[in-house]
Enzyme design. Structure first.
Site, PDB file in Angstrom:
ATOM      1  N   LYS A  70     -41.541  49.312 -33.309  1.00  0.00           N
ATOM      2  CA  LYS A  70     -41.474  48.656 -34.622  1.00  0.00           C
ATOM      3  C   LYS A  70     -41.170  49.658 -35.728  1.00  0.00           C
ATOM      4  O   LYS A  70     -40.552  49.305 -36.734  1.00  0.00           O
ATOM      5  CB  LYS A  70     -42.752  47.861 -34.903  1.00  0.00           C
ATOM      6  CG  LYS A  70     -44.022  48.694 -35.045  1.00  0.00           C
ATOM      7  CD  LYS A  70     -44.280  49.165 -36.460  1.00  0.00           C
ATOM      8  CE  LYS A  70     -45.465  50.105 -36.514  1.00  0.00           C
ATOM      9  NZ  LYS A  70     -45.703  50.619 -37.887  1.00  0.00           N
ATOM     10  N   THR A 129     -44.392  46.059 -41.159  1.00  0.00           N
ATOM     11  CA  THR A 129     -43.652  47.294 -41.408  1.00  0.00           C
ATOM     12  C   THR A 129     -42.245  47.037 -41.920  1.00  0.00           C
ATOM     13  O   THR A 129     -41.664  47.895 -42.584  1.00  0.00           O
ATOM     14  CB  THR A 129     -43.592  48.139 -40.116  1.00  0.00           C
ATOM     15  OG1 THR A 129     -44.882  48.159 -39.502  1.00  0.00           O
ATOM     16  CG2 THR A 129     -43.190  49.555 -40.411  1.00  0.00           C
TER      17      THR A 129
END
Length: 323
Positions: free
Chosen positions: A189, A246
């Site tokens: 990620k 994120t």
């Protein structure tokens, strides 16, 4: 299993946040910092320049002596992924056999392609490796804002005991035995967040961001399944949950780095874990013959092998295919 004494290795923003979290959970906490000046500041003012506006809880004991962590029943390794091996090696002589060592970094070691629990297992052979990951910003955690994460250990009773030891009303660890799935989510990620930042920096629009995050998650899931991760882990907090966070906030160093790249500014925050993980992730994917075009484009941009515009064009001109 009662785990009362906790040591945190690394007094950066994340280490400070975890120390505050553990002491709020009623634990006895020691925070180790490598720099004597940092130890002095934390002891006298309780302020950490890496975490502005947040004070280290008075109940946390700051130390610069690695031997002071020896009595700990749990050790949290809160150092960057590429420095975790060095920290674990220094810690090794001071750890009791069977002590859970929790990696709190999200990444893949460059060169070796090792995940964090693998590094722990190689350097601390008598310890019990575990991993903590999930959608969490240090500032939020340090302030006691509601946060949910995933804590993984192959031994389920240990995973549950660690979750109980760190958990509180505002910090909610969900435990699992799917260590690899949790590690893959955290590592991948970060790389994908750089891509999302590039999209934002280039002002390509919300539709492009949605497409990027969706197709990025498809890459993450494909990679995870190939390495044995469970689907429920990949769609859970440490996978999809962390990806959403994120890829959507400038609080993320990875997203901010991507924005800088997209705007044509200097690379800026080189402490972003994704900047160091990208090449290792793509190399490992290539070894396993896993297609990850977005991650590959990010790695090429970071290594200077491709411009941002060329990377975007390479993704937009890929052959049409079924979803």
């Amino acid at each position: 299993m009662t785990l009362q004494r906790i040591a945190v290795i690394g007094a950066g923003a994340w280490g400070t946040a975890l120390a505050n979290t553990a002491v709020r959970a009623g634990r006895d906490v020691t925070l180790w910092a490598r720099d004597p000046a940092v130890v002095s500041t934390l002891t006298t003012t309780r302020d950490n320049p890496r975490l502005p506006g947040v004070s280290l809880d008075e109940r946390v004991a700051a130390t610069g002596a690695i031997a002071d962590v020896a009595p700990a029943e749990v050790v949290l390794l809160a150092v960057p992924a590429q420095h975790l091996r060095t920290a674990a090696t220094a810690l090794a002589p001071h750890v009791t056999k069977g002590t859970p060592i929790v990696g709190c970094a999200k990444g893949i070691e460059r060169g070796t392609h090792r995940f964090m629990t693998e590094v722990i297992g190689e350097t601390l052979r008598d310890a019990v490796p575990a991993i903590l990951s999930g959608p969490s910003f240090a500032a939020d955690v340090a302030r006691g804002l509601p946060t949910a994460v995933t804590l993984a250990c192959v031994d389920e009773p240990t995973a549950a005991a660690l979750a109980r030891a760190l958990g509180s009303q505002t910090f909610r660890p969900y435990h699992t035995t799917d260590v690899r799935g949790v590690e893959i989510g955290g590592a991948a990620k970060n790389v994908l967040a750089i891509a999302a930042g590039i999209v934002a920096g280039r002002k390509l629009g919300a539709s492009a961001t949605a497409a990027l995050v969706t197709r990025g998650f498809a890459e993450l899931a494909r990679f995870g399944r190939a390495l044995g991760a469970r689907s429920e882990t990949l769609t859970g907090l440490s996978g999809l949950g962390d990806l959403i966070l994120t890829c959507s906030s400038p609080q993320s160093r990875n997203f901010s780095l991507g924005i800088a790249l997209g705007e044509g500014r200097p690379r800026g925050e080189r402490l972003a874990e994704g900047a160091f993980t990208a090449a290792a992730l793509v190399e490992l994917a290539n070894e396993k013959k896993i297609e990850m075009p977005i991650a590959a484009a990010v790695a090429a941009v970071l290594d200077g092998g491709m411009t941002v515009d060329a990377a975007i064009e390479s993704l937009l001109t890929r052959p049409f295919r079924a979803e």
